[in-house]
Each structure stands twice: as structure tokens, then as C-alpha cells.
Design a protein around this motif. Structure first.
Motif, PDB file in Angstrom:
ATOM      1  N   PRO A   1       0.829  -1.295   0.253  1.00  0.00           N
ATOM      2  CA  PRO A   1      -0.011   0.149   0.037  1.00  0.00           C
ATOM      3  C   PRO A   1       0.890   1.285   0.065  1.00  0.00           C
ATOM      4  O   PRO A   1       0.166   2.235  -0.149  1.00  0.00           O
ATOM      5  CB  PRO A   1      -0.801  -0.170   1.190  1.00  0.00           C
ATOM      6  CG  PRO A   1      -0.763  -1.606   1.511  1.00  0.00           C
ATOM      7  CD  PRO A   1       0.392  -2.098   1.272  1.00  0.00           C
TER       8      PRO A   1
ATOM      9  N   TYR B   1      -0.541   1.697  -6.340  1.00  0.00           N
ATOM     10  CA  TYR B   1      -1.616   2.390  -6.274  1.00  0.00           C
ATOM     11  C   TYR B   1      -2.290   2.430  -7.588  1.00  0.00           C
ATOM     12  O   TYR B   1      -3.468   2.134  -8.080  1.00  0.00           O
ATOM     13  CB  TYR B   1      -1.589   3.447  -5.482  1.00  0.00           C
ATOM     14  CG  TYR B   1      -2.720   4.658  -5.844  1.00  0.00           C
ATOM     15  CD1 TYR B   1      -4.063   4.165  -5.592  1.00  0.00           C
ATOM     16  CD2 TYR B   1      -2.633   5.626  -6.757  1.00  0.00           C
ATOM     17  CE1 TYR B   1      -5.207   5.131  -6.012  1.00  0.00           C
ATOM     18  CE2 TYR B   1      -3.427   6.562  -7.081  1.00  0.00           C
ATOM     19  CZ  TYR B   1      -4.893   6.099  -6.784  1.00  0.00           C
ATOM     20  OH  TYR B   1      -6.014   7.076  -6.870  1.00  0.00           O
TER      21      TYR B   1
ATOM     22  N   SER C   1      -3.210  -0.742  -9.345  1.00  0.00           N
ATOM     23  CA  SER C   1      -4.534  -1.377  -8.470  1.00  0.00           C
ATOM     24  C   SER C   1      -5.874  -1.088  -9.532  1.00  0.00           C
ATOM     25  O   SER C   1      -6.460  -1.866  -9.515  1.00  0.00           O
ATOM     26  CB  SER C   1      -4.540  -1.014  -7.258  1.00  0.00           C
ATOM     27  OG  SER C   1      -4.908   0.250  -6.871  1.00  0.00           O
TER      28      SER C   1
ATOM     29  N   GLN D   1      -8.495  -0.839  -1.193  1.00  0.00           N
ATOM     30  CA  GLN D   1      -8.568   0.371  -2.129  1.00  0.00           C
ATOM     31  C   GLN D   1      -8.880   1.546  -1.272  1.00  0.00           C
ATOM     32  O   GLN D   1      -8.236   2.845  -1.668  1.00  0.00           O
ATOM     33  CB  GLN D   1      -9.814   0.136  -3.173  1.00  0.00           C
ATOM     34  CG  GLN D   1      -9.519  -1.002  -4.122  1.00  0.00           C
ATOM     35  CD  GLN D   1     -10.739  -1.544  -4.769  1.00  0.00           C
ATOM     36  OE1 GLN D   1     -11.630  -1.789  -4.239  1.00  0.00           O
ATOM     37  NE2 GLN D   1     -10.596  -2.046  -5.858  1.00  0.00           N
TER      38      GLN D   1
ATOM     39  N   PHE E   1      -5.282   2.586  -0.281  1.00  0.00           N
ATOM     40  CA  PHE E   1      -4.675   3.507  -1.331  1.00  0.00           C
ATOM     41  C   PHE E   1      -5.174   4.726  -1.464  1.00  0.00           C
ATOM     42  O   PHE E   1      -4.334   5.618  -1.838  1.00  0.00           O
ATOM     43  CB  PHE E   1      -4.685   2.607  -2.629  1.00  0.00           C
ATOM     44  CG  PHE E   1      -3.837   1.583  -2.834  1.00  0.00           C
ATOM     45  CD1 PHE E   1      -2.391   1.830  -2.625  1.00  0.00           C
ATOM     46  CD2 PHE E   1      -4.126   0.185  -3.448  1.00  0.00           C
ATOM     47  CE1 PHE E   1      -1.382   1.002  -3.034  1.00  0.00           C
ATOM     48  CE2 PHE E   1      -3.175  -0.875  -3.649  1.00  0.00           C
ATOM     49  CZ  PHE E   1      -1.886  -0.587  -3.512  1.00  0.00           C
TER      50      PHE E   1
ATOM     51  N   TRP F   1      -2.774   7.944  -1.283  1.00  0.00           N
ATOM     52  CA  TRP F   1      -2.288   8.437  -2.606  1.00  0.00           C
ATOM     53  C   TRP F   1      -3.417   9.325  -3.541  1.00  0.00           C
ATOM     54  O   TRP F   1      -2.806  10.124  -4.351  1.00  0.00           O
ATOM     55  CB  TRP F   1      -2.207   7.404  -3.364  1.00  0.00           C
ATOM     56  CG  TRP F   1      -0.906   6.591  -3.092  1.00  0.00           C
ATOM     57  CD1 TRP F   1      -0.842   5.349  -2.556  1.00  0.00           C
ATOM     58  CD2 TRP F   1       0.535   7.175  -3.277  1.00  0.00           C
ATOM     59  NE1 TRP F   1       0.552   5.267  -2.227  1.00  0.00           N
ATOM     60  CE2 TRP F   1       1.125   6.002  -2.626  1.00  0.00           C
ATOM     61  CE3 TRP F   1       1.023   8.311  -3.362  1.00  0.00           C
ATOM     62  CZ2 TRP F   1       2.890   6.489  -2.253  1.00  0.00           C
ATOM     63  CZ3 TRP F   1       2.444   8.764  -3.047  1.00  0.00           C
ATOM     64  CH2 TRP F   1       3.276   7.551  -2.593  1.00  0.00           C
TER      65      TRP F   1
END
Lengths: 203, 203
Positions: free
Chosen positions: A11, A17, A20, A112, A115, A119
């Protein structure tokens, strides 16, 4: 039912990120599932390979900082580089493994959310409280997670997950496995798609 | 006339070899020229970044060995991994700079011949005699090159070329510059082409 695409992530990696989001779109386009598996760059990059975090190298660091911005543009991913120092993903990875065991359908959404926290919103994911907050927002049992995060089982589970990653040859994130081939980095996604469609690299 | 694509190469890199063929095809397709510039991985990777050659790292080394094979397949480039140890590209890079000064139209063919010698025929390019042999086969003056390879001017010219590469941020090979953007590695060529066509990374 075909074998899922495997996606190894840490992560704390901006590239993981971006990957993903990109890999889920590619998989959906090809009607494939993605199995997310956590790993720790601190172990693979720093302990096993003996490297520094790649962003800290002269020349390569500035290049990678530019690369993450244009990769985010290309894959149309909201992205902001946070200014946090010393981010660590132990609690985040352990919480993912906990969710995978206790509420499997919420494991990926939790990763998610973590992330996005780091980010997109630029907030830390290091403190267990931050991870618990994201888990609770998804309806997971925050008190149970808090207790598990302090115990030895999750620590062992993550260690075992990282050992599995290393045994499969994983050294960075994102790493994808598709039908027997390993791909490291978002810059390999076009090759991954070619492999997914043709099971050959020849054109 | 548009600005050329700049291609930084070290003749000892298999990825630079594959990229040397791939970038010329991309450039031809887009009616652009490619300007070849030598660099030394021994300086950028080992001295400045303090890394080992990437192929020597655990986990990453085996991955890169597989990656070069499939990249060669994808770009349809003849490729064979030689078993030579300790290959050094000083004479090759110096000979390229010498050719660029004395017979500019033969500099790129000389570099291409050296790439093919090492990465197709699996013969060493380290000894000056090997480099002189390839130069002479192209009609270059072998005796003049032999003399120049022993002198201080070419040594200084290569040092200055590497300093220029580093000043531009180059740390690996192949590195391409296209209209203000730097791209490292063949796995970035799809992004390079997108940039070449749209001058944007957004789709």
C-alpha cells in the motif's frame, strides 16, 4: 472459470496504487478476476536485494517521480504525491489479511480505501488507528481488528504472505502474474494485455 | 525538420540492443530521426547510484533475464544471451565517438555491428581488436582507429559524453528523449509512442 490475475501490492507504493486501478480495468475488459496479495517492499527491496527505496536514488528518483505522474495521467487515476515521511504499511497489510479471513468481500475494498487515503487524500496509513478507521467505514468490526492487529497471528500471517511472494520471485510492486508470466510495473501492462489475449509475445 | 529522438545506449546492455532496433522502427513509422549517444552503465548505475548491475540482484536478475527474451520476441529482434563475463564497452563507445567525428554516416552502423556481434553472435566487444575488426568491415580506417583508441582524446570525449548523459538525468539504457520527455526501458516504448503522437499522456 479461468485462473485469476494475481496482483501483488504494497500500500505504500504509488506505482502499486496506480496499478491497482489499471489492472482491475484490464481484467474487467478481459472478463478476468484479480486476486490481491500483499507484500512488503521493505523486505524484498531493502532486505533481500539490499537496495534503497528506488525513489531515494540519484537520477532514478527524479525520473520515477515524473513517471508516476504521467502513468496516473495515462491510466486516468486520481493521484497526488503526499509529503509524508517514513510511511509504513505493516498495519495496512495485516488488516487486509484479517479482512480476507473474516469478511473476504471487504478485503479488496479495504485495500482500495487505504490506497485512496494515502495517494489521493494524502493521509498517513501507518498508525493502526488510521487503518481501523478505514475498516470501520466499510462496516468491518473495528474493535476486533484493533485486537487482532496487536496479536501474533496477523504478524505471522503477513510474514508468511511475504515469504510466498518472494518464493514466487516477487521483488517489487505492482507485480502481476497472468497465466504463468510475471510482469513488474505499470509500464508492462501493455505487454500483459498482449499476453492475456494471445498467450504469446510475438505479434 | 523536427528534433531527433535521442537514444542513449551502452553496447553491453541487452535492453539497449533490443531498444536500438525497436526505436529505429518507431522513429521511421513517425518520420523522425534517432540520434544515438553512448553512455556507460558502469558510471551511472555503479558509481553514481551505487547499485550493482541489475542482472546480479536476487529476484530481479532472473526476472530481467526472462524479460529480455520476451521483449526480443515482441519487438521481433534476433537475440541470444551470451555467456561472456566481464564485458566492457569502453573501446566500443570510444570507437563510436571516433566514427561520429571522422565518418559520421558510419557511426550508427558501427554501433549496430557491435550490438549484433555481442547480442546475436555472442562474441566479445571488450578487446580493441574486436572493435577495430567491426570498424574495418564497414570500411573505416582500422589503423587510425587503433591509434586513436590508445590516446587521451577519445578517453576525454567519452568521459564528457557520459557527463552530458548524467546532466540530462540518464541512469540506465536504453533511455530515450522525445520532445522533452525521458523514457527509460523498452517497456516504456508504448508510452513513448503515445507521447510522440499526442504530446500528452492522457487518452
Amino acid at each position: 472459470m479461468s485462473v485469476p490475475i494475481v496482483f501483488y501490492f504494497d500500500p505504500l507504493s504509488p506505482f502499486a496504487y496506480i496499478g491497482s486501478i489499471a489492472i482491475e480495468r484490464v481484467a474487467a475488459h478481459h472478463r478476468r478476476e484479480v486476486e490481491w496479495r500483499p507484500m512488503l517492499l521493505g523486505i524484498t527491496v531493502m532486505k533481500i536485494m539490499g537496495m534503497k527505496p528506488l525513489l531515494e536514488y540519484p537520477l532514478k528518483g527524479p525520473y520515477l517521480k515524473r513517471d508516476m505522474v504521467r502513468l496516473a495521467e495515462y491510466f486516468d487515476v486520481p493521484f497526488r504525491h503526499h509529503g509524508l515521511k517514513g510511511v509504513n504499511s505493516l498495519a495496512a497489510c495485516r488488516a487486509f489479511l484479517w479482512a480476507r479471513e473474516h469478511a473476504p468481500e471487504k478485503a479488496k475494498p479495504l485495500a482500495q480505501a487505504l490506497f485512496a487515503r494515502l495517494w489521493v487524500r494524502g493521509q498517513d496509513i501507518t498508525p493502526p488507528e488510521a487503518v481501523i478507521e478505514e475498516a470501520a467505514a466499510l462496516g468491518l468490526d473495528g474493535a476486533a481488528l484493533e485486537q487482532a492487529l496487536g496479536g501474533p497471528d496477523l504478524k505471522a500471517a503477513l510474514q508468511s504472505a511475504v515469504e510466498q511472494a518472494v518464493a514466487e520471485g516477487v521483488f517489487g510492486a505492482p507485480t502481476f502474474f497472468v497465466d504463468g508470466e510475471m510482469f513488474w510495473g505499470n509500464d508492462h501492462i501493455w505487454m500483459l494485455e498482449h499476453w492475456l489475449q494471445h498467450h504469446s509475445f510475438r505479434r
